[in-house]
Design a protein around this motif. Structure first.
Motif, PDB file in Angstrom:
ATOM      1  N   GLY A 186       0.805  -1.036  -0.087  1.00 43.42           N
ATOM      2  CA  GLY A 186      -0.050  -0.086   0.001  1.00 43.42           C
ATOM      3  C   GLY A 186       0.722   1.419  -0.057  1.00 43.42           C
ATOM      4  N   ALA A 187       1.962   1.360   0.968  1.00 48.76           N
ATOM      5  CA  ALA A 187       2.770   2.471   1.061  1.00 48.76           C
ATOM      6  C   ALA A 187       3.496   2.527  -0.528  1.00 48.76           C
ATOM      7  CB  ALA A 187       3.895   2.301   1.935  1.00 48.76           C
ATOM      8  N   GLY A 188       3.866   1.596  -1.111  1.00 47.02           N
ATOM      9  CA  GLY A 188       4.643   1.872  -2.476  1.00 47.02           C
ATOM     10  C   GLY A 188       3.671   2.107  -3.507  1.00 47.02           C
ATOM     11  N   VAL A 189       2.309   1.774  -3.378  1.00 46.49           N
ATOM     12  CA  VAL A 189       1.384   2.493  -4.562  1.00 46.49           C
ATOM     13  C   VAL A 189       1.189   3.803  -4.084  1.00 46.49           C
ATOM     14  CG1 VAL A 189      -1.165   2.190  -5.153  1.00 46.49           C
ATOM     15  CG2 VAL A 189       0.328   0.227  -4.998  1.00 46.49           C
ATOM     16  N   GLU A 190       0.817   4.289  -2.811  1.00 41.88           N
ATOM     17  CA  GLU A 190       0.512   5.523  -2.297  1.00 41.88           C
ATOM     18  C   GLU A 190       1.818   6.597  -2.579  1.00 41.88           C
ATOM     19  OE1 GLU A 190      -0.419   7.917   1.637  1.00 41.88           O
ATOM     20  OE2 GLU A 190      -0.841   5.602   1.515  1.00 41.88           O
ATOM     21  N   SER A 191       3.128   5.906  -2.680  1.00 45.72           N
ATOM     22  CA  SER A 191       4.026   6.587  -3.115  1.00 45.72           C
ATOM     23  C   SER A 191       4.086   7.045  -4.605  1.00 45.72           C
ATOM     24  CB  SER A 191       5.476   6.179  -2.697  1.00 45.72           C
ATOM     25  OG  SER A 191       5.402   5.919  -1.336  1.00 45.72           O
ATOM     26  N   GLY A 192       3.444   6.251  -5.508  1.00 44.73           N
ATOM     27  CA  GLY A 192       3.410   6.437  -6.933  1.00 44.73           C
ATOM     28  C   GLY A 192       4.176   5.446  -7.589  1.00 44.73           C
ATOM     29  N   PHE A 193       4.477   4.250  -6.671  1.00 44.23           N
ATOM     30  CA  PHE A 193       5.189   3.280  -7.281  1.00 44.23           C
ATOM     31  C   PHE A 193       4.356   2.134  -7.648  1.00 44.23           C
ATOM     32  CE2 PHE A 193       8.477   4.546  -4.313  1.00 44.23           C
ATOM     33  CZ  PHE A 193       9.036   5.815  -4.875  1.00 44.23           C
ATOM     34  N   ARG A 194       4.799   0.953  -8.320  1.00 42.16           N
ATOM     35  CA  ARG A 194       3.782  -0.013  -8.625  1.00 42.16           C
ATOM     36  C   ARG A 194       4.514  -1.307  -8.012  1.00 42.16           C
ATOM     37  NH1 ARG A 194       4.560   2.130 -13.633  1.00 42.16           N
ATOM     38  NH2 ARG A 194       6.046   0.762 -14.112  1.00 42.16           N
ATOM     39  N   ALA A 195       3.295  -2.003  -7.439  1.00 43.43           N
ATOM     40  CA  ALA A 195       3.770  -3.555  -6.593  1.00 43.43           C
ATOM     41  C   ALA A 195       3.319  -4.493  -7.798  1.00 43.43           C
ATOM     42  CB  ALA A 195       2.824  -3.478  -5.376  1.00 43.43           C
ATOM     43  N   THR A 196       4.549  -5.115  -8.615  1.00 40.39           N
ATOM     44  CA  THR A 196       4.131  -5.948  -9.587  1.00 40.39           C
ATOM     45  C   THR A 196       4.226  -7.247  -9.521  1.00 40.39           C
ATOM     46  OG1 THR A 196       6.540  -5.776 -10.099  1.00 40.39           O
ATOM     47  CG2 THR A 196       5.449  -4.140 -11.051  1.00 40.39           C
ATOM     48  N   PHE A 197       4.780  -7.597  -8.207  1.00 42.76           N
ATOM     49  CA  PHE A 197       4.875  -8.975  -7.917  1.00 42.76           C
ATOM     50  C   PHE A 197       4.573  -9.357  -6.430  1.00 42.76           C
ATOM     51  CE2 PHE A 197       6.976 -12.960  -6.342  1.00 42.76           C
ATOM     52  CZ  PHE A 197       6.556 -13.969  -7.352  1.00 42.76           C
ATOM     53  N   PHE A 198       3.896 -10.193  -5.638  1.00 39.84           N
ATOM     54  CA  PHE A 198       3.364 -10.091  -4.484  1.00 39.84           C
ATOM     55  C   PHE A 198       3.037 -11.635  -4.276  1.00 39.84           C
ATOM     56  CE2 PHE A 198       1.907  -8.155  -1.068  1.00 39.84           C
ATOM     57  CZ  PHE A 198       0.869  -8.640  -0.269  1.00 39.84           C
ATOM     58  N   ASP A 199       4.012 -12.325  -3.508  1.00 37.72           N
ATOM     59  CA  ASP A 199       3.544 -13.611  -3.039  1.00 37.72           C
ATOM     60  C   ASP A 199       3.959 -13.499  -1.262  1.00 37.72           C
ATOM     61  OD1 ASP A 199       6.031 -13.829  -2.551  1.00 37.72           O
ATOM     62  OD2 ASP A 199       6.866 -15.250  -4.172  1.00 37.72           O
ATOM     63  N   GLU A 200       3.733 -14.860  -0.940  1.00 35.20           N
ATOM     64  CA  GLU A 200       3.942 -14.770   0.584  1.00 35.20           C
ATOM     65  C   GLU A 200       5.250 -14.484   0.897  1.00 35.20           C
ATOM     66  OE1 GLU A 200       4.996 -19.289   1.579  1.00 35.20           O
ATOM     67  OE2 GLU A 200       3.014 -19.087   0.708  1.00 35.20           O
ATOM     68  N   ASP A 201       6.360 -14.331   0.335  1.00 37.31           N
ATOM     69  CA  ASP A 201       7.781 -14.153   0.950  1.00 37.31           C
ATOM     70  C   ASP A 201       8.267 -12.703   0.356  1.00 37.31           C
ATOM     71  OD1 ASP A 201       8.018 -16.366   2.161  1.00 37.31           O
ATOM     72  OD2 ASP A 201       8.851 -17.420   0.511  1.00 37.31           O
ATOM     73  N   ARG A 202       7.737 -12.366  -0.931  1.00 40.99           N
ATOM     74  CA  ARG A 202       8.591 -10.793  -1.624  1.00 40.99           C
ATOM     75  C   ARG A 202       7.400 -10.045  -2.295  1.00 40.99           C
ATOM     76  NH1 ARG A 202      12.002 -14.130  -5.692  1.00 40.99           N
ATOM     77  NH2 ARG A 202       9.928 -14.303  -6.598  1.00 40.99           N
ATOM     78  N   ILE A 203       7.787  -9.000  -2.070  1.00 39.33           N
ATOM     79  CA  ILE A 203       7.310  -7.937  -2.997  1.00 39.33           C
ATOM     80  C   ILE A 203       7.995  -7.182  -3.987  1.00 39.33           C
ATOM     81  CG2 ILE A 203       5.692  -5.717  -3.079  1.00 39.33           C
ATOM     82  CD1 ILE A 203       5.363  -6.473   0.171  1.00 39.33           C
ATOM     83  N   ASN A 204       7.607  -7.082  -5.031  1.00 41.41           N
ATOM     84  CA  ASN A 204       8.641  -6.097  -5.925  1.00 41.41           C
ATOM     85  C   ASN A 204       8.160  -4.881  -6.385  1.00 41.41           C
ATOM     86  OD1 ASN A 204      10.562  -8.248  -6.446  1.00 41.41           O
ATOM     87  ND2 ASN A 204       9.645  -8.943  -8.293  1.00 41.41           N
ATOM     88  N   ILE A 205       8.530  -3.857  -6.090  1.00 47.70           N
ATOM     89  CA  ILE A 205       8.218  -2.475  -6.115  1.00 47.70           C
ATOM     90  C   ILE A 205       8.893  -1.895  -7.415  1.00 47.70           C
ATOM     91  CG2 ILE A 205       7.918  -0.126  -5.070  1.00 47.70           C
ATOM     92  CD1 ILE A 205       6.375  -2.365  -3.597  1.00 47.70           C
ATOM     93  N   GLU A 206       8.144  -1.576  -8.312  1.00 45.38           N
ATOM     94  CA  GLU A 206       8.660  -0.956  -9.470  1.00 45.38           C
ATOM     95  C   GLU A 206       8.701   0.451  -9.560  1.00 45.38           C
ATOM     96  OE1 GLU A 206      10.022  -2.532 -12.183  1.00 45.38           O
ATOM     97  OE2 GLU A 206       9.551  -4.617 -11.529  1.00 45.38           O
ATOM     98  N   ILE A 207       9.536   1.190  -9.675  1.00 44.44           N
ATOM     99  CA  ILE A 207       9.771   2.763  -9.797  1.00 44.44           C
ATOM    100  C   ILE A 207       9.777   3.215 -11.111  1.00 44.44           C
ATOM    101  CG2 ILE A 207      11.221   4.324  -8.927  1.00 44.44           C
ATOM    102  CD1 ILE A 207      10.749   1.543  -6.915  1.00 44.44           C
ATOM    103  N   PRO A 208       8.752   3.902 -11.371  1.00 43.42           N
ATOM    104  CA  PRO A 208       8.851   4.235 -13.127  1.00 43.42           C
ATOM    105  C   PRO A 208       9.619   5.468 -13.087  1.00 43.42           C
ATOM    106  CG  PRO A 208       6.782   5.145 -12.002  1.00 43.42           C
ATOM    107  CD  PRO A 208       7.473   4.095 -10.753  1.00 43.42           C
ATOM    108  N   PHE A 209      10.293   5.443 -14.375  1.00 37.56           N
ATOM    109  CA  PHE A 209      11.167   6.619 -14.823  1.00 37.56           C
ATOM    110  C   PHE A 209      10.410   7.800 -14.691  1.00 37.56           C
ATOM    111  CE2 PHE A 209      12.451   9.323 -18.166  1.00 37.56           C
ATOM    112  CZ  PHE A 209      13.734   9.807 -17.752  1.00 37.56           C
ATOM    113  N   SER A 210      11.125   9.159 -14.323  1.00 43.50           N
ATOM    114  CA  SER A 210      10.452  10.341 -14.260  1.00 43.50           C
ATOM    115  C   SER A 210      11.462  11.358 -14.454  1.00 43.50           C
ATOM    116  CB  SER A 210       9.615  10.675 -12.923  1.00 43.50           C
ATOM    117  OG  SER A 210       9.332  11.712 -12.809  1.00 43.50           O
ATOM    118  N   LEU A 211      11.431  12.003 -15.427  1.00 39.42           N
ATOM    119  CA  LEU A 211      12.570  13.086 -15.950  1.00 39.42           C
ATOM    120  C   LEU A 211      12.081  14.366 -14.810  1.00 39.42           C
ATOM    121  CD1 LEU A 211      14.523  14.157 -17.792  1.00 39.42           C
ATOM    122  CD2 LEU A 211      12.882  14.789 -19.300  1.00 39.42           C
ATOM    123  N   ARG A 212      10.806  14.345 -14.679  1.00 40.53           N
ATOM    124  CA  ARG A 212      10.451  15.628 -13.957  1.00 40.53           C
ATOM    125  C   ARG A 212      11.058  15.505 -12.499  1.00 40.53           C
ATOM    126  NH1 ARG A 212       6.293  16.873 -10.410  1.00 40.53           N
ATOM    127  NH2 ARG A 212       5.192  14.971 -11.006  1.00 40.53           N
TER     128      ARG A 212
END
Length: 140
Positions: A25-51
């Motif tokens: 939830g905190a990752g999504v609220e920060s503007g990131f994407r939680a792309t993989f979620f299982d019982e042991d791991r979460i991958n948080i994707e940080i998108p490129f931003s020129l701004r």
């Protein structure tokens, strides 16, 4: 100056399942994407931003149950871990879920204040890296 650690450890005062939910939830609220979620791991994707002057990255949080609640090991996909991303996620966590390992007391003994909320642990760690000569030789 030493380089930033490639793995950062957090302790959360919740069960492992709740910790995963909070991080996601905190990752999504920060503007990131939680792309993989299982019982042991979460991958948080940080998108490129020129701004925001931010390169694309992926953080992986490995969550394990512990005696205090949940231990989280953060790693980056390549290169050094970007601590600003972790600070952004940490800021969005509910109050009282992080365990700071006595950092508040250590800051007070060093004459510092972390404010009312002991956030920005990574910023404090960066400050410590720049002040090793001032801290050497001090007792606890």
């Amino acid at each position: 100056m030493t380089s930033a650690p490639e793995t950062v450890f957090w302790t959360m005062l919740t069960g492992a399942e709740a910790a995963r939910d909070h991080i996601r939830g905190a990752g999504v609220e920060s503007g990131f994407r939680a792309t993989f979620f299982d019982e042991d791991r979460i991958n948080i994707e940080i998108p490129f931003s020129l701004r925001k002057r931010r390169r694309a990255a992926r953080l992986t949080a490995t969550v394990r149950p512990s005696a205090r609640g949940a231990d989280i090991a953060w790693t980056g996909n390549s290169g050094p871990l970007n601590h600003d991303h972790l600070v952004s996620i940490e800021e969005k966590l509910p109050e009282g879920v992080m365990y700071y390992h006595g950092l508040e007391d250590a800051a007070l003994r060093a004459g510092l204040s972390l404010g009312d909320q002991p956030r920005y642990v990574s910023s404090f760690a960066r400050w410590l890296e720049t002040k090793p000569s001032e801290l050497s030789g001090r007792g606890t």
